[in-house]
Write an enzyme that holds these catalytic residues in place. Structure first.
Site, PDB file in Angstrom:
ATOM      1  N   LYS A  83       0.843  -1.198   0.000  1.00 40.32           N
ATOM      2  CA  LYS A  83       0.000   0.000   0.000  1.00 40.32           C
ATOM      3  C   LYS A  83       0.877   1.248   0.000  1.00 40.32           C
ATOM      4  O   LYS A  83       2.075   1.185   0.285  1.00 40.32           O
ATOM      5  CB  LYS A  83      -0.908  -0.009   1.227  1.00 40.32           C
ATOM      6  CG  LYS A  83      -0.173  -0.069   2.556  1.00 40.32           C
ATOM      7  CD  LYS A  83      -1.129  -0.215   3.709  1.00 40.32           C
ATOM      8  CE  LYS A  83      -0.365  -0.244   5.035  1.00 40.32           C
ATOM      9  NZ  LYS A  83      -1.267  -0.273   6.197  1.00 40.32           N
TER      10      LYS A  83
ATOM     11  N   ARG B  33     -10.465  -0.370  14.937  1.00 40.47           N
ATOM     12  CA  ARG B  33     -10.352   0.397  13.710  1.00 40.47           C
ATOM     13  C   ARG B  33     -11.282  -0.172  12.642  1.00 40.47           C
ATOM     14  O   ARG B  33     -12.123   0.523  12.111  1.00 40.47           O
ATOM     15  CB  ARG B  33      -8.893   0.413  13.222  1.00 40.47           C
ATOM     16  CG  ARG B  33      -8.657   1.270  11.988  1.00 40.47           C
ATOM     17  CD  ARG B  33      -7.173   1.386  11.659  1.00 40.47           C
ATOM     18  NE  ARG B  33      -6.566   0.100  11.307  1.00 40.47           N
ATOM     19  CZ  ARG B  33      -5.297  -0.032  10.931  1.00 40.47           C
ATOM     20  NH1 ARG B  33      -4.500   1.034  10.876  1.00 40.47           N
ATOM     21  NH2 ARG B  33      -4.803  -1.226  10.623  1.00 40.47           N
TER      22      ARG B  33
ATOM     23  N   HIS C  13      -5.281  -7.517  13.377  1.00 41.92           N
ATOM     24  CA  HIS C  13      -4.104  -6.645  13.343  1.00 41.92           C
ATOM     25  C   HIS C  13      -3.670  -6.309  14.757  1.00 41.92           C
ATOM     26  O   HIS C  13      -4.476  -5.854  15.574  1.00 41.92           O
ATOM     27  CB  HIS C  13      -4.427  -5.356  12.575  1.00 41.92           C
ATOM     28  CG  HIS C  13      -3.215  -4.516  12.286  1.00 41.92           C
ATOM     29  ND1 HIS C  13      -2.252  -4.898  11.397  1.00 41.92           N
ATOM     30  CD2 HIS C  13      -2.809  -3.315  12.780  1.00 41.92           C
ATOM     31  CE1 HIS C  13      -1.304  -3.975  11.333  1.00 41.92           C
ATOM     32  NE2 HIS C  13      -1.608  -3.007  12.175  1.00 41.92           N
TER      33      HIS C  13
ATOM     34  N   ARG D 250       2.109 -10.601   7.701  1.00 42.17           N
ATOM     35  CA  ARG D 250       1.995  -9.379   6.900  1.00 42.17           C
ATOM     36  C   ARG D 250       3.009  -8.326   7.355  1.00 42.17           C
ATOM     37  O   ARG D 250       2.629  -7.257   7.834  1.00 42.17           O
ATOM     38  CB  ARG D 250       0.590  -8.767   7.037  1.00 42.17           C
ATOM     39  CG  ARG D 250      -0.565  -9.599   6.567  1.00 42.17           C
ATOM     40  CD  ARG D 250      -1.850  -8.769   6.548  1.00 42.17           C
ATOM     41  NE  ARG D 250      -2.014  -7.960   7.730  1.00 42.17           N
ATOM     42  CZ  ARG D 250      -2.584  -8.375   8.862  1.00 42.17           C
ATOM     43  NH1 ARG D 250      -3.051  -9.603   8.958  1.00 42.17           N
ATOM     44  NH2 ARG D 250      -2.691  -7.573   9.897  1.00 42.17           N
TER      45      ARG D 250
ATOM     46  N   TYR E 175      14.052  31.334   3.366  1.00 40.70           N
ATOM     47  CA  TYR E 175      12.957  32.095   3.952  1.00 40.70           C
ATOM     48  C   TYR E 175      13.192  32.408   5.428  1.00 40.70           C
ATOM     49  O   TYR E 175      13.648  31.555   6.194  1.00 40.70           O
ATOM     50  CB  TYR E 175      11.643  31.312   3.829  1.00 40.70           C
ATOM     51  CG  TYR E 175      11.148  31.136   2.422  1.00 40.70           C
ATOM     52  CD1 TYR E 175      10.670  32.210   1.691  1.00 40.70           C
ATOM     53  CD2 TYR E 175      11.151  29.878   1.830  1.00 40.70           C
ATOM     54  CE1 TYR E 175      10.205  32.045   0.390  1.00 40.70           C
ATOM     55  CE2 TYR E 175      10.683  29.687   0.533  1.00 40.70           C
ATOM     56  CZ  TYR E 175      10.206  30.785  -0.185  1.00 40.70           C
ATOM     57  OH  TYR E 175       9.741  30.614  -1.460  1.00 40.70           O
TER      58      TYR E 175
ATOM     59  N   CYS F 267      12.785  24.383   1.605  1.00 37.36           N
ATOM     60  CA  CYS F 267      11.773  24.961   0.715  1.00 37.36           C
ATOM     61  C   CYS F 267      10.919  23.859   0.078  1.00 37.36           C
ATOM     62  O   CYS F 267      11.185  22.674   0.230  1.00 37.36           O
ATOM     63  CB  CYS F 267      12.448  25.788  -0.367  1.00 37.36           C
ATOM     64  SG  CYS F 267      13.545  27.081   0.249  1.00 37.36           S
TER      65      CYS F 267
ATOM     66  N   ASP G  76      10.655  22.991  -3.073  1.00 38.56           N
ATOM     67  CA  ASP G  76      11.283  22.259  -4.160  1.00 38.56           C
ATOM     68  C   ASP G  76      12.784  22.064  -3.991  1.00 38.56           C
ATOM     69  O   ASP G  76      13.404  21.403  -4.832  1.00 38.56           O
ATOM     70  CB  ASP G  76      11.056  22.997  -5.487  1.00 38.56           C
ATOM     71  CG  ASP G  76       9.600  23.365  -5.680  1.00 38.56           C
ATOM     72  OD1 ASP G  76       8.758  22.463  -5.654  1.00 38.56           O
ATOM     73  OD2 ASP G  76       9.305  24.572  -5.829  1.00 38.56           O
TER      74      ASP G  76
END
Length: 359
Positions: A34, A126, A153, A205, A248, A295, A297
């Protein structure tokens, strides 16, 4: 176009981890892939894992992941671990996706060709049917010829105190005793490392453990190697003079002549912004500080005294010594969040290597 950042995925590390976990757990693996295989890249990880003799199948969280995985045609079972919407049930069953079931209504709504895994809530609160309800659901599925598996789980199996995990396991076993034989699974990575083999449970798992991570007190239980190394390119190199600031807010101010490299990796790519002021990277094998605010990017790094130019790679985490755990600690988060936060702009590159057995 050249990628600004790459996640290098080690086939040898992944294969070794799967071998080690299967040995430790005494079970075949239902590998969770996942969230893009925990940020590592669904396609690359699934293709490698599908060739491993100890991998029974794959677990996904949302129907889109199940559809994408089915499209790869790897020939391994796929289990959707969370409930689909009613209108998604038949299309998923048509693809052969195993479906989670936790109520009589869900069981009765399945098409005749569906295969199901009974989801039992043993204390996580859950998802799933409570043990006193789960038996009836499981028997209904068995009557309809759909019951393939049952699972729960663990909530605390990666903690030093395993008392609650033992309670959960006992509740799950009582449900299993009332059902026909099924593929039962409960152990996440913490469960595999803490308990080892669980008699009667054919599958395990392990999630984050399969990708090379374990709590400190469990690291001696199996030989695990982090699968991902993340590197990013230098895009600009420039001088910063004493008294000048970087990024910044002017949080970092130079006290000497400093050579600064701008690196094409920022918080939109998965570098926690909260790591500002603490983060380091490896440049030409040397540990160097990230300067000023991270930042969206990019980030800036002190490379004074090094021969660095645009196009050179900087290691953000990996084999060189800076770990995902370090980055998570700097960002005030956990390894799961750092890995699954690696963005789509980061190219995933599978590194084929000679496979060494895990231990």
């Amino acid at each position: 176009m050249l990628p600004r950042a790459q996640a290098l995925i080690s086939e040898a590390a992944l294969t070794g981890n799967l071998t080690a976990l299967a040995r430790r757990g005494g079970a075949r693996l239902l590998l969770p892939v996942k969230a893009g295989a925990y940020g590592h890249g669904l396609e690359a990880v699934a293709q490698v894992a599908a060739r491993h003799p100890n991998v029974w199948g794959f677990g996904v969280a949302v129907p889109q992941e199940a559809v994408a995985l089915a499209a790869l045609g790897l020939g391994k079972p796929i289990l959707l671990l969370t409930p689909p919407a009613p209108e998604e049930v038949s299309p998923l069953a048509d693809l052969g996706v195993r479906l989670p079931v936790a109520s009589l209504a869900e069981a009765d709504a399945l098409p005749p060709h569906a295969r199901a895994h009974l989801k039992v809530d043993t204390g996580m609160n859950r998802l799933g049917a409570r043990p006193e309800e789960a038996v009836a659901v499981g028997l209904r599925l068995a009557e309809r010829g759909m019951l393939e598996g049952a699972y729960t789980h663990f909530a605390t199996a990666d903690e030093p105190d395993l008392s609650f995990a033992h309670e959960q396991l006992a509740r799950f076993r009582r449900v299993l005793e009332a059902l026909p034989p099924v593929l039962a699974h409960a152990a996440n990575g913490g469960g595999v490392l803490s308990f080892g083999a669980l008699p009667g449970l054919a599958l395990a798992r392990p999630g984050l453990a399969a990708y090379g991570f374990a709590p400190a007190h469990l690291r001696d239980r199996a030989r695990l190697t982090p699968v991902m190394t993340l590197r990013a390119r230098v895009t600009h190199v420039h001088p910063v003079h004493p008294g000048e600031t970087v990024s910044y807010g002017g949080l970092w101010r130079a006290t000497r002549e400093t050579t600064v490299a701008t690196v094409g990796f920022g918080y939109a790519d998965g570098y926690p912004r909260n790591a500002t002021g603490q983060a380091h990277v490896l440049v030409a094998g040397e540990r160097r500080p990230v300067l000023g605010r991270i930042c969206m990017d990019q980030c800036m790094v002190d490379v004074t005294g090094l021969e660095v130019r645009p196009g050179h790679w900087v290691e953000v985490w990996g084999a060189g010594g800076i770990t995902v755990g370090d980055v998570a600690a700097w960002g005030g988060t956990v390894e799961y969040e750092v890995l699954t936060g690696v963005g789509a702009r980061v190219e995933r590159v599978l590194i084929p290597e000679t496979v060494t057995a895990g231990g």
